[in-house]
Each structure stands twice: as C-alpha cells, then as structure tokens.
Motif scaffolding. Structure first.
Motif, mmCIF file in Angstrom:
data_model
loop_
_atom_site.group_PDB
_atom_site.id
_atom_site.type_symbol
_atom_site.label_atom_id
_atom_site.label_comp_id
_atom_site.label_asym_id
_atom_site.label_seq_id
_atom_site.Cartn_x
_atom_site.Cartn_y
_atom_site.Cartn_z
ATOM 1 N N SER A 31 0.823 -1.219 0.000
ATOM 2 C CA SER A 31 0.000 0.000 0.000
ATOM 3 C C SER A 31 0.856 1.268 0.000
ATOM 4 O O SER A 31 0.478 2.273 -0.601
ATOM 5 C CB SER A 31 -0.947 0.003 1.203
ATOM 6 N N THR A 32 2.015 1.224 0.679
ATOM 7 C CA THR A 32 2.886 2.406 0.708
ATOM 8 C C THR A 32 3.426 2.725 -0.684
ATOM 9 O O THR A 32 3.393 3.879 -1.140
ATOM 10 C CB THR A 32 4.072 2.181 1.674
ATOM 11 N N GLN A 33 3.930 1.701 -1.377
ATOM 12 C CA GLN A 33 4.448 1.902 -2.737
ATOM 13 C C GLN A 33 3.345 2.332 -3.694
ATOM 14 O O GLN A 33 3.561 3.188 -4.559
ATOM 15 C CB GLN A 33 5.113 0.606 -3.237
ATOM 16 N N MET A 34 2.146 1.751 -3.531
ATOM 17 C CA MET A 34 1.046 2.106 -4.417
ATOM 18 C C MET A 34 0.585 3.535 -4.184
ATOM 19 O O MET A 34 0.262 4.257 -5.126
ATOM 20 C CB MET A 34 -0.130 1.132 -4.219
ATOM 21 N N ALA A 35 0.544 3.950 -2.920
ATOM 22 C CA ALA A 35 0.137 5.324 -2.615
ATOM 23 C C ALA A 35 1.109 6.321 -3.246
ATOM 24 O O ALA A 35 0.701 7.323 -3.852
ATOM 25 C CB ALA A 35 0.072 5.528 -1.104
ATOM 26 N N ALA A 36 2.419 6.052 -3.119
ATOM 27 C CA ALA A 36 3.427 6.939 -3.713
ATOM 28 C C ALA A 36 3.336 6.916 -5.233
ATOM 29 O O ALA A 36 3.439 7.962 -5.901
ATOM 30 C CB ALA A 36 4.826 6.518 -3.259
ATOM 31 N N PHE A 37 3.154 5.725 -5.787
ATOM 32 C CA PHE A 37 3.044 5.595 -7.239
ATOM 33 C C PHE A 37 1.826 6.359 -7.748
ATOM 34 O O PHE A 37 1.883 7.010 -8.803
ATOM 35 C CB PHE A 37 2.927 4.120 -7.624
ATOM 36 N N GLN A 38 0.694 6.288 -7.019
ATOM 37 C CA GLN A 38 -0.527 6.986 -7.429
ATOM 38 C C GLN A 38 -0.313 8.490 -7.506
ATOM 39 O O GLN A 38 -0.718 9.146 -8.466
ATOM 40 C CB GLN A 38 -1.655 6.660 -6.435
ATOM 41 N N VAL A 39 0.347 9.055 -6.501
ATOM 42 C CA VAL A 39 0.604 10.500 -6.503
ATOM 43 C C VAL A 39 1.513 10.875 -7.676
ATOM 44 O O VAL A 39 1.229 11.810 -8.431
ATOM 45 C CB VAL A 39 1.246 10.943 -5.169
ATOM 46 N N CYS A 40 2.609 10.146 -7.831
ATOM 47 C CA CYS A 40 3.555 10.431 -8.920
ATOM 48 C C CYS A 40 2.888 10.266 -10.289
ATOM 49 O O CYS A 40 3.097 11.090 -11.195
ATOM 50 C CB CYS A 40 4.773 9.519 -8.830
ATOM 51 N N LEU A 41 2.085 9.211 -10.440
ATOM 52 C CA LEU A 41 1.433 8.951 -11.724
ATOM 53 C C LEU A 41 0.432 10.050 -12.069
ATOM 54 O O LEU A 41 0.363 10.498 -13.220
ATOM 55 C CB LEU A 41 0.731 7.595 -11.688
ATOM 56 N N GLN A 42 -0.350 10.483 -11.066
ATOM 57 C CA GLN A 42 -1.330 11.536 -11.324
ATOM 58 C C GLN A 42 -0.651 12.834 -11.754
ATOM 59 O O GLN A 42 -1.096 13.507 -12.678
ATOM 60 C CB GLN A 42 -2.192 11.778 -10.077
ATOM 61 N N VAL A 43 0.433 13.198 -11.081
ATOM 62 C CA VAL A 43 1.178 14.402 -11.458
ATOM 63 C C VAL A 43 1.809 14.218 -12.836
ATOM 64 O O VAL A 43 1.766 15.118 -13.679
ATOM 65 C CB VAL A 43 2.268 14.720 -10.406
ATOM 66 N N TRP A 44 2.373 13.061 -13.084
ATOM 67 C CA TRP A 44 3.020 12.732 -14.360
ATOM 68 C C TRP A 44 2.043 12.886 -15.513
ATOM 69 O O TRP A 44 2.337 13.523 -16.532
ATOM 70 C CB TRP A 44 3.525 11.296 -14.265
ATOM 71 N N LEU A 45 0.841 12.321 -15.345
ATOM 72 C CA LEU A 45 -0.157 12.374 -16.410
ATOM 73 C C LEU A 45 -0.772 13.760 -16.546
ATOM 74 O O LEU A 45 -1.024 14.238 -17.653
ATOM 75 C CB LEU A 45 -1.257 11.346 -16.139
ATOM 76 N N THR A 46 -1.029 14.423 -15.409
ATOM 77 C CA THR A 46 -1.674 15.738 -15.450
ATOM 78 C C THR A 46 -0.813 16.746 -16.191
ATOM 79 O O THR A 46 -1.293 17.472 -17.066
ATOM 80 C CB THR A 46 -1.950 16.243 -14.023
ATOM 81 N N THR A 47 0.476 16.813 -15.853
ATOM 82 C CA THR A 47 1.347 17.788 -16.516
ATOM 83 C C THR A 47 1.609 17.400 -17.969
ATOM 84 O O THR A 47 1.687 18.270 -18.844
ATOM 85 C CB THR A 47 2.682 17.897 -15.763
ATOM 86 N N SER A 48 1.725 16.106 -18.229
ATOM 87 C CA SER A 48 1.963 15.676 -19.606
ATOM 88 C C SER A 48 0.783 16.018 -20.503
ATOM 89 O O SER A 48 0.955 16.282 -21.704
ATOM 90 C CB SER A 48 2.225 14.165 -19.643
ATOM 91 N N LEU A 49 -0.412 16.016 -19.923
ATOM 92 C CA LEU A 49 -1.594 16.301 -20.726
ATOM 93 C C LEU A 49 -1.649 17.748 -21.214
ATOM 94 O O LEU A 49 -2.428 18.065 -22.113
ATOM 95 C CB LEU A 49 -2.862 15.983 -19.920
ATOM 96 N N LEU A 50 -0.823 18.619 -20.625
ATOM 97 C CA LEU A 50 -0.739 19.974 -21.161
ATOM 98 C C LEU A 50 -0.289 19.928 -22.623
ATOM 99 O O LEU A 50 -0.735 20.728 -23.444
ATOM 100 C CB LEU A 50 0.249 20.808 -20.334
#
Length: 510
Positions: free
Chosen positions: A333-352
């Motif tokens: 759960s710790t790795q998944m929580a960190a991955f979720q935050v990083c992935l959301q930021v990664w995708l959000t900024t890339s979508l610009l």
C-alpha cells in the motif's frame, strides 16, 4: 521568390528538416501561431481539468489514511484505463472526421457562393443572404421579406460524424458502466488488490459508484471530439471547469459533512460528469442537426474501421500503464500510494502537451482534406517545436516544485520518501512525454491510424518485457525506469514516421 522556392524544395527533399522548419518563429504569433494558441490553450486547460479534479480527490482522500489513498489510486487507475479503451478511439476519430467534413463543407459552400456570384447574384456580406441581380430593382418592394430572411436563424450544420459519435458514445458508456460494476472484484484482484487486502472494500466502493458516471464520461468526451473538430476548444473548457468546480465543492461535503468517505468522493465525481455532459449537449444541439436522416448517413463502417485500429493502439497503451499500477500495488500500500501521486502528477502535466496535439490534429485534418500540404508541414513543425519547449519548462517546474508539494497529498513519512524517489523520473520525462503526445496528434491529423496502431503494439510488447524485468529486480525504481523507456519508444515511433517521410508524409520527399 524563385530562390525561396528552390530552398523550400531542397528542404522538403529531406523529411528530417521538417523538425527544424522556421524554428526561429516558434513563438511567433502569426496566422498559424494564433490558430494554434486559440485551439491549444483552452484544450490544454480542459484536458488537465479532470486530472486536477482527481488530484483534489487524491488530496482529500489522503487525509483519511494511506490505505484509502492506495485503494482509490488503484480504482482510479483501473477506471481511467478501461475508459481510455473506449474514449481514445472515439474522440480521436471524431475529431479528425468532423474537421475533415467541416473543411469540405466550407470549401463546397465557398464554391457555391462563387458560382452564384458568377451567375449574376449579389451577396449581402453582412447577413450572408444571396440576392439575385434581377431582384435588386424590386428590393424596396420586398424589404420586409428580405429583413425576415436576414433575421432568420442560421442553418445548423449537418455533420454525420457528430451524430455517429453520440450514438456510439452512449452505447459504449452503458457497456462500460455495466462491465465495471459487475466485474469490480475480479478486476481489482487482477490489479493486485486481493479480497483479503485492506484496500479491497474501499476500492470496490469507489469503483462501483464512479462507474455510474461512465455514460456521461463517454458522451461528454464524444461531444468534446466534435467541438475539437470545429476547432472550438473553449466550449469544452467552460463545461469541464463548471463540472470540476462542482466536484471540488461537493468532495468535502459528501466525504466529511455526510461522512461518506471514499463513497462521497465517487458520488461527487459522478455528479460533475453528468453536469459536463448536459452543458455540452445543450451547446452542441444549437450548432449541429443531430437527428440523422437515415442509417447510411451515420457512416458507422468508417467509424468502426478506424476506431478498431485505434482500439488496438489504446489497449496496448492501457495495458502498459495498468500493468505498471498493478505491479506497484503488489509491492504494498505504501508503494502504491506513492506511485498513485507520482502517476497523477506525471499524467496531469503531460496532458498539457495534449492541448498542442489537439490543435495539431484539428488543423492538420483540415489541411489534408484541402490538400494544402504546405500548411500541413508548417503546422507539424510548429506544434512539435512548441511541444519540446513545453516539456523542458515542465521538467524544470516539477523538478523543484514537487519536492515541496508532496505533503499536500499525504502526511505519511514513508509515502513522502517514495514520492521523492519518483520525482526525478516524473520531471525528467516531461520533454519525452510532450513530444510523444504531440506526435500522436500530428499523425492522427494525417489520419495515419494504421501506423499509430501497429507501431504502438510493437512499443507495448518491448515496454512490457522491460517492465517485468526491471520491476522484479529494482522494485519501485524499476517501474519508473520502465515507464521512461516506454515513453521514449512512443516518441521515437512518431519521429520515425515523419522523419522518414513515409505514409501520408510522403509529400515531404518530393
């Protein structure tokens, strides 16, 4: 002038030069620059609005606890990836087809106007009313009738692809909702959330409730594809912002005031999606005649043929990202929580960068429909150059900003530490991601759907092998190295098609 033409001919003989064409004018607000900005800026804001709303969900849910954050992270990843299987082919095909139909319609209309003028008619340029020359002498006697014609409501557009997109979007939305609700438990198990996991119950709650909004999601994005084809990205922006603001306001009310927890976050998101869909439909019906005269008018065959090609492509993309999320979930759960935050930021900024992709696709589809290859070349060059600049700017911003912003998402020290590990990958890949997204839009604008599909399948196979090897040996870091390789291969595939002047870009070698 002759020297200029010779130089252009020499440059065109080497397709690779297209990436450096007019590079000094990358920020110039000429006719092309203004058209790109007019489409790209609202599109980018609209595209990032929903991921931002998901980030808000993530921030609110992170206040409940790391288990809930990880559970919702898996559910969001699953919902988004299943949605992309339906959404991406539908929206991409719709944008290109609507842009082509609209361009051809305008050319036909202009030709008819020219023919009418040549046949002795006069065009009232202000009201767009054709007045026959032999009637001009009697204009004073028919002033009332002419006034009525001028004041009549403009005729709605007849765009077959718009009607087709709405019908297909509605069917896909209902199918997706039923699929996710009925198969929530086995799907989450595939993602690494087993029935005995602490994440299982909140993950199922969130996924099933959010799936009720799938019909609205598919319909609203189909309509966004239609507006993009018209080069109107402001209307989708206004609708999306209205819906996501409603989501942000309703989140704390349902989650904390009504004490619904993760269920409240899902309910707020569903309400926002239906609000977006209603706004877009209300605006679209004012511009387009959505009632098809017959079944042949809908051109389902054309949609299905090209949609199937893009379906292959999006399944390949989806499997790569979903497998990465599933691998992170299996780490804990710790790795998944960190991955979720990083992935959301990664995708959000890339979508610009997707805003530039939308602009490139809409302008290129119109240019190819008119066979205006000079304009197509200039458009491809400009959006790719802007994409690279945007990626570099995002890399710098995220490299510094995300270190200080991690605590917005969670207070768990272990999760914050792992987010810090992922930040260099999130930041450094921004230029690669930006180019990959823009290349997609450029090739879609050229209706190069077959190459987009087959090249992505090849990229996916290589990326999946890499992900499995690196994640088993390097864990969390290995997942991000694999995702970096994956995006690099995507960008290279787009570069290869245009740089070699093959397929629809063969004119670059002439």
């Amino acid at each position: 002038m002759a020297e200029k033409d010779v130089g252009l001919s020499e440059n065109r003989s080497i397709p690779l030069f297209v990436f450096f064409k007019d590079v000094r004018s990358v920020f110039k607000l000429d006719e092309l620059g203004l058209e790109i900005a007019k489409i790209a800026l609202p599109a980018a804001l609209a595209l990032t609005a929903d991921p931002i709303a998901s980030l808000v969900d993530t921030a609110f849910i992170g206040q409940i606890g790391p288990v809930e954050l990880a559970a919702v992270g898996v559910s969001i990843a699953l919902f988004n990836q299943v949605s992309r299987i339906a959404i991406f082919p539908l929206v991409s095909v719709t944008t290109s087809f609507v842009a082509e139909e609209d361009a051809i319609s305008k050319v036909s209309h202009d030709l008819k106007d020219c023919e009418s003028l040549e046949n002795g008619s006069t065009l009232d340029s202000e009201n767009k009313v054709l007045i026959p020359q032999n009637d001009l002498d009697e204009k004073s006697e028919s002033a009332t009738n002419l006034f009525d014609i001028a004041k009549a409501e403009p005729r709605k557009k007849r765009i077959a692809s718009a009607s087709s997109a709405l019908i297909i979007g509605g069917i896909l939305g209902l199918t997706q909702a039923a699929f996710l609700i009925l198969a929530a438990k086995p799907l989450l198990s595939f993602m690494g959330v087993k029935s005995d996991s602490q994440m299982s119950h909140p993950a199922q709650q969130y996924l099933k409730l959010r799936s009720l909004g799938a019909p609205a999601v598919l319909l609203s994005l189909a309509m966004q594809g239609v507006f993009r084809g018209f080069k109107d990205t402001k209307t989708p922006l206004y609708a999306t912002v209205a819906g996501d603001l409603a989501n942000i306001v309703l989140d704390p009310i349902f989650m904390f005031v009504f004490k619904l927890g993760v269920r409240g976050a899902a309910i707020a998101h569903v309400i926002s999606q239906y609000l977006i869909s209603i706004i877009l439909f209300w605006r679209l019906k004012e511009e387009v005649d959505l009632i098809p005269p017959n079944r042949k008018y809908l051109q389902f065959g054309r949609f299905l043929k090209n949609g199937f090609l893009l379906l292959m492509r999006v399944i390949a993309v989806t499997f790569c990202v979903t497998l990465a999320a599933s691998t992170a979930a299996r780490l804990g759960s710790t790795q998944m929580a960190a991955f979720q935050v990083c992935l959301q930021v990664w995708l959000t900024t890339s979508l610009l960068a997707d805003g530039l992709a939308v602009a490139g696709q809409a302008i290129l589809a119109s240019a190819f429909a008119r066979k205006d290859y000079s304009w197509a070349t200039s458009t491809a060059s400009r959006v790719l150059q802007l994409g690279l600049v945007l990626g570099l700017a995002l890399a710098i911003i995220l490299g510094f900003g995300l270190h200080f912003g991690a605590r917005i998402f969670t207070k768990d020290a272990d999760v914050i530490h792992l987010i810090g590990v992922g930040i260099p990958f999130v930041a450094a890949t921004q230029p690669i991601n930006a180019l990959a997204f823009v290349f997609d839009g450029v090739n879609f604008g050229a209706s190069d759907f077959a190459y987009a599909a087959y090249s992505m399948v090849t990229v996916a196979v290589l990326s999946i092998i890499t992900l499995l090897i690196l994640s088993s040996s390097n864990g969390f870091v290995g997942i991000w190295i694999a995702l970096t390789i994956y995006m690099s291969l995507r960008a290279f595939a787009g570069f290869w098609r245009i740089g070699t002047g093959t397929g629809p870009w063969g004119f670059l070698r002439s």
